[in-house]
Design a protein around this motif. Structure first.
Motif, PDB file in Angstrom:
ATOM      1  N   TRP A  25       0.803  -1.216   0.000  1.00  8.23           N
ATOM      2  CA  TRP A  25       0.000   0.000   0.000  1.00  8.23           C
ATOM      3  C   TRP A  25       0.842   1.275   0.000  1.00  8.23           C
ATOM      4  O   TRP A  25       0.419   2.292   0.515  1.00  8.23           O
ATOM      5  CB  TRP A  25      -0.951  -0.001   1.197  1.00  8.23           C
ATOM      6  CG  TRP A  25      -2.054  -1.005   1.028  1.00  8.23           C
ATOM      7  CD1 TRP A  25      -3.025  -0.994   0.104  1.00  8.23           C
ATOM      8  CD2 TRP A  25      -2.264  -2.158   1.819  1.00  8.23           C
ATOM      9  NE1 TRP A  25      -3.846  -2.068   0.235  1.00  8.23           N
ATOM     10  CE2 TRP A  25      -3.405  -2.815   1.313  1.00  8.23           C
ATOM     11  CE3 TRP A  25      -1.618  -2.738   2.911  1.00  8.23           C
ATOM     12  CZ2 TRP A  25      -3.909  -3.989   1.839  1.00  8.23           C
ATOM     13  CZ3 TRP A  25      -2.131  -3.905   3.418  1.00  8.23           C
ATOM     14  CH2 TRP A  25      -3.255  -4.513   2.891  1.00  8.23           C
ATOM     15  N   SER A  26       2.001   1.194  -0.576  1.00  3.28           N
ATOM     16  CA  SER A  26       2.827   2.404  -0.622  1.00  3.28           C
ATOM     17  C   SER A  26       2.290   3.354  -1.688  1.00  3.28           C
ATOM     18  O   SER A  26       1.512   2.968  -2.558  1.00  3.28           O
ATOM     19  CB  SER A  26       4.280   2.045  -0.918  1.00  3.28           C
ATOM     20  OG  SER A  26       4.384   1.539  -2.238  1.00  3.28           O
ATOM     21  N   LEU A  27       2.717   4.577  -1.642  1.00  2.00           N
ATOM     22  CA  LEU A  27       2.236   5.607  -2.560  1.00  2.00           C
ATOM     23  C   LEU A  27       3.134   5.736  -3.794  1.00  2.00           C
ATOM     24  O   LEU A  27       3.326   6.813  -4.320  1.00  2.00           O
ATOM     25  CB  LEU A  27       2.156   6.952  -1.833  1.00  2.00           C
ATOM     26  CG  LEU A  27       1.167   7.006  -0.676  1.00  2.00           C
ATOM     27  CD1 LEU A  27       1.249   8.347   0.021  1.00  2.00           C
ATOM     28  CD2 LEU A  27      -0.245   6.752  -1.176  1.00  2.00           C
ATOM     29  N   LYS A  28       3.669   4.606  -4.236  1.00  2.00           N
ATOM     30  CA  LYS A  28       4.477   4.625  -5.443  1.00  2.00           C
ATOM     31  C   LYS A  28       3.569   4.809  -6.650  1.00  2.00           C
ATOM     32  O   LYS A  28       2.563   4.123  -6.790  1.00  2.00           O
ATOM     33  CB  LYS A  28       5.256   3.319  -5.597  1.00  2.00           C
ATOM     34  CG  LYS A  28       6.344   3.131  -4.567  1.00  2.00           C
ATOM     35  CD  LYS A  28       7.061   1.818  -4.819  1.00  2.00           C
ATOM     36  CE  LYS A  28       8.053   1.534  -3.734  1.00  2.00           C
ATOM     37  NZ  LYS A  28       8.682   0.217  -3.899  1.00  2.00           N
ATOM     38  N   THR A  29       3.951   5.722  -7.523  1.00  5.18           N
ATOM     39  CA  THR A  29       3.200   5.948  -8.745  1.00  5.18           C
ATOM     40  C   THR A  29       3.772   5.050  -9.826  1.00  5.18           C
ATOM     41  O   THR A  29       4.976   5.022 -10.054  1.00  5.18           O
ATOM     42  CB  THR A  29       3.329   7.415  -9.188  1.00  5.18           C
ATOM     43  OG1 THR A  29       2.856   8.256  -8.140  1.00  5.18           O
ATOM     44  CG2 THR A  29       2.537   7.684 -10.449  1.00  5.18           C
ATOM     45  N   THR A  30       2.900   4.328 -10.467  1.00  6.62           N
ATOM     46  CA  THR A  30       3.335   3.503 -11.582  1.00  6.62           C
ATOM     47  C   THR A  30       2.792   4.116 -12.867  1.00  6.62           C
ATOM     48  O   THR A  30       1.717   4.713 -12.871  1.00  6.62           O
ATOM     49  CB  THR A  30       2.838   2.055 -11.449  1.00  6.62           C
ATOM     50  OG1 THR A  30       1.413   2.063 -11.361  1.00  6.62           O
ATOM     51  CG2 THR A  30       3.410   1.382 -10.225  1.00  6.62           C
ATOM     52  N   VAL A  31       3.537   3.983 -13.911  1.00  5.48           N
ATOM     53  CA  VAL A  31       3.144   4.547 -15.198  1.00  5.48           C
ATOM     54  C   VAL A  31       2.852   3.401 -16.145  1.00  5.48           C
ATOM     55  O   VAL A  31       3.616   2.445 -16.230  1.00  5.48           O
ATOM     56  CB  VAL A  31       4.281   5.428 -15.771  1.00  5.48           C
ATOM     57  CG1 VAL A  31       3.913   5.948 -17.147  1.00  5.48           C
ATOM     58  CG2 VAL A  31       4.584   6.564 -14.817  1.00  5.48           C
ATOM     59  N   GLU A  32       1.745   3.529 -16.825  1.00  8.63           N
ATOM     60  CA  GLU A  32       1.367   2.508 -17.794  1.00  8.63           C
ATOM     61  C   GLU A  32       0.982   3.208 -19.082  1.00  8.63           C
ATOM     62  O   GLU A  32       0.126   4.084 -19.095  1.00  8.63           O
ATOM     63  CB  GLU A  32       0.182   1.689 -17.267  1.00  8.63           C
ATOM     64  CG  GLU A  32      -0.200   0.555 -18.168  1.00  8.63           C
ATOM     65  CD  GLU A  32      -1.333  -0.271 -17.596  1.00  8.63           C
ATOM     66  OE1 GLU A  32      -2.267  -0.570 -18.362  1.00  8.63           O
ATOM     67  OE2 GLU A  32      -1.276  -0.608 -16.399  1.00  8.63           O
ATOM     68  N   SER A  33       1.651   2.858 -20.164  1.00 10.31           N
ATOM     69  CA  SER A  33       1.349   3.428 -21.478  1.00 10.31           C
ATOM     70  C   SER A  33       1.166   2.294 -22.464  1.00 10.31           C
ATOM     71  O   SER A  33       1.919   1.329 -22.449  1.00 10.31           O
ATOM     72  CB  SER A  33       2.493   4.325 -21.959  1.00 10.31           C
ATOM     73  OG  SER A  33       2.629   5.431 -21.124  1.00 10.31           O
ATOM     74  N   LYS A  34       0.180   2.439 -23.304  1.00 11.26           N
ATOM     75  CA  LYS A  34      -0.042   1.458 -24.359  1.00 11.26           C
ATOM     76  C   LYS A  34       0.036   2.210 -25.685  1.00 11.26           C
ATOM     77  O   LYS A  34      -0.665   3.190 -25.883  1.00 11.26           O
ATOM     78  CB  LYS A  34      -1.400   0.797 -24.210  1.00 11.26           C
ATOM     79  CG  LYS A  34      -1.495  -0.081 -22.985  1.00 11.26           C
ATOM     80  CD  LYS A  34      -2.814  -0.783 -22.900  1.00 11.26           C
ATOM     81  CE  LYS A  34      -2.857  -1.621 -21.634  1.00 11.26           C
ATOM     82  NZ  LYS A  34      -4.097  -2.346 -21.473  1.00 11.26           N
ATOM     83  N   HIS A  35       0.902   1.739 -26.561  1.00 10.06           N
ATOM     84  CA  HIS A  35       1.091   2.377 -27.862  1.00 10.06           C
ATOM     85  C   HIS A  35       0.692   1.416 -28.961  1.00 10.06           C
ATOM     86  O   HIS A  35       0.907   0.214 -28.847  1.00 10.06           O
ATOM     87  CB  HIS A  35       2.572   2.753 -28.069  1.00 10.06           C
ATOM     88  CG  HIS A  35       3.061   3.772 -27.098  1.00 10.06           C
ATOM     89  ND1 HIS A  35       2.943   5.113 -27.318  1.00 10.06           N
ATOM     90  CD2 HIS A  35       3.677   3.650 -25.907  1.00 10.06           C
ATOM     91  CE1 HIS A  35       3.470   5.770 -26.306  1.00 10.06           C
ATOM     92  NE2 HIS A  35       3.918   4.897 -25.423  1.00 10.06           N
ATOM     93  N   GLN A  36       0.127   1.971 -30.003  1.00 10.98           N
ATOM     94  CA  GLN A  36      -0.153   1.211 -31.213  1.00 10.98           C
ATOM     95  C   GLN A  36       0.368   2.043 -32.374  1.00 10.98           C
ATOM     96  O   GLN A  36      -0.344   2.876 -32.930  1.00 10.98           O
ATOM     97  CB  GLN A  36      -1.642   0.941 -31.351  1.00 10.98           C
ATOM     98  CG  GLN A  36      -2.173   0.026 -30.274  1.00 10.98           C
ATOM     99  CD  GLN A  36      -3.645  -0.251 -30.430  1.00 10.98           C
ATOM    100  OE1 GLN A  36      -4.304   0.203 -31.336  1.00 10.98           O
ATOM    101  NE2 GLN A  36      -4.172  -1.048 -29.508  1.00 10.98           N
TER     102      GLN A  36
END
Length: 193
Positions: A25-36
């Motif tokens: 439950w840490s406040l780490k921000t994760t980035v998710e990108s989907k490219h086409q």
């Protein structure tokens, strides 16, 4: 001794549970990108870039409104302007060979592109922009782009491109075995309206 071992085991279990809780439950921000990605078009390029101007602009851009304080932004902008010759415009009738002599009529130099280097440019300061900051910076960049375009058009970039074309292409043709090389530029035809 048994009591000390129990305390160590209890502390280890509490530490393990604390580690699980904080890692889950840490406040780490994760980035998710989907490219086409899709290739829209493939073009043959024939422009020989011969000169590149690096331009710096310090711009103070203001928005004045009657009911709000003046919003301003100070930008330090870096841009590149490139002069080139489009070699795809050279046709066989533009090239004449007489023994060990070659005469080539080159197309007129042109400005290939002018573009702002956003990685090297910086927003130095904003004042009273508040909720208008993004629009103000965008307007400033557009204003800078137009001013840089106007200044490049007035500069000697086309003359420098012409000069560099002679210095670059003549040795290439001489290296191909032509002892006498003459390079000219096609004449511009101006129409009166």
């Amino acid at each position: 001794m048994v009591r000390l071992i129990r305390i160590i085991i209890i502390l280890a279990v509490i530490g393990f549970i604390a580690w699980l809780v904080t890692s889950k439950w840490s406040l780490k921000t994760t980035v998710e990108s989907k490219h086409q990605l899709l290739v829209d078009r493939v073009e043959a390029m024939g422009k020989l870039e011969l000169v590149k101007y690096r331009i710096s602009d310090v711009l103070e851009h203001k928005n004045k409104t009657p009911f709000l304080p003046d919003a301003s932004v100070l930008l330090i902008i870096k841009a590149d302007a490139v002069g080139c010759i489009d070699l795809t415009k050279i046709k066989s009738e533009h090239i004449q060979v007489y023994g060990d002599s070659a005469v080539v009529q080159l197309p007129q130099p042109e400005i290939c592109y002018i573009k702002i280097d956003h990685k090297a440019s910086r927003v130095y300061d904003t004042k009273m922009a508040f909720f208008r900051e993004a629009d103000l910076v965008d307007e400033a960049y557009k204003s800078a782009e137009q001013q840089i375009y106007n200044e490049v058009r007035k500069s000697d970039i086309l003359q420098q491109t012409r000069s560099n074309a002679l210095h670059v292409l003549a040795p290439i043709l001489k290296g191909l075995g032509y002892n006498k090389v003459t390079l000219t530029f096609e004449q511009k035809i101006f129409e009166k309206h």
